[in-house]
Design a protein around this motif. Structure first.
Motif, mmCIF file in Angstrom:
data_model
loop_
_atom_site.group_PDB
_atom_site.id
_atom_site.type_symbol
_atom_site.label_atom_id
_atom_site.label_comp_id
_atom_site.label_asym_id
_atom_site.label_seq_id
_atom_site.Cartn_x
_atom_site.Cartn_y
_atom_site.Cartn_z
ATOM 1 N N CYS A 139 0.845 -1.186 0.000
ATOM 2 C CA CYS A 139 0.000 0.000 0.000
ATOM 3 C C CYS A 139 0.887 1.245 0.000
ATOM 4 O O CYS A 139 1.833 1.340 0.780
ATOM 5 C CB CYS A 139 -0.897 -0.001 1.235
ATOM 6 S SG CYS A 139 -1.767 1.550 1.491
ATOM 7 N N CYS A 179 0.220 3.046 3.719
ATOM 8 C CA CYS A 179 0.576 2.455 5.015
ATOM 9 C C CYS A 179 1.549 1.280 4.885
ATOM 10 O O CYS A 179 1.924 0.676 5.879
ATOM 11 C CB CYS A 179 -0.678 2.012 5.760
ATOM 12 S SG CYS A 179 -1.487 0.584 5.035
ATOM 13 N N CYS A 214 -4.374 0.160 -0.063
ATOM 14 C CA CYS A 214 -5.225 -0.882 0.477
ATOM 15 C C CYS A 214 -6.637 -0.331 0.706
ATOM 16 O O CYS A 214 -6.874 0.875 0.611
ATOM 17 C CB CYS A 214 -4.640 -1.425 1.786
ATOM 18 S SG CYS A 214 -4.713 -0.264 3.162
ATOM 19 N N CYS A 258 -7.007 2.463 3.477
ATOM 20 C CA CYS A 258 -6.487 3.776 3.096
ATOM 21 C C CYS A 258 -7.367 4.396 2.020
ATOM 22 O O CYS A 258 -7.555 5.614 1.982
ATOM 23 C CB CYS A 258 -5.048 3.659 2.594
ATOM 24 S SG CYS A 258 -3.888 3.219 3.910
#
Ligand SMILES: [Zn+2]
Length: 121
Positions: free
Chosen positions: A5, A8, A26, A29
């Motif tokens: 991601c 994150c 992801c 997020c």
């Protein structure tokens, strides 16, 4: 090589990832960027997040909103004067609480014999 991601760094498969501004992110997020929290309106953010998690929308009500909903649930339908008298609210207070309830599709208003009645959505 696993996809990470962009926000994150969580490991995600291409299938679970979302494209955001040409980056792979992801699901968590992605939801974050779609509904950025607004400090000025914590109630809206709270209910939006609760909605995303699929929780019962009634669990997001304030105690006063619950009181109004429960009263109308009990009566089936009620005119504003009756709600104001029984719950000890001014018209302004009731309208302020009704707006979000209408928005969440909990309560609605209907016109019957020229009178406005409030009932469950
Ligand atoms: Zn992420």
């Amino acid at each position: 090589m696993p996809d990470l991601c962009a926000k994150c760094n969580k490991e995600i498969g291409k299938q679970q990832g979302y494209e955001y501004q040409d980056k792979l992110v992801c699901e968590d997020c992605y939801m974050d960027v779609l509904s950025p929290p607004k400090a000025c309106d914590p109630w809206a953010v709270h209910s939006a997040q609760t909605f995303l998690k699929g929780k019962d929308k009634l669990s997001t009500l304030t105690p006063l909103q619950s009181k109004i909903v429960n009263y109308i649930k009990e009566k089936g339908e009620a005119p504003i004067e009756e709600i104001m008298t029984n719950l000890n609210l001014t018209e302004e207070e009731f309208r302020r609480e009704f707006a979000p309830l209408r928005h969440m599709e909990v309560l609605r208003a209907t016109k019957k014999d020229g009178k406005i009645l409030y009932l469950l959505f």
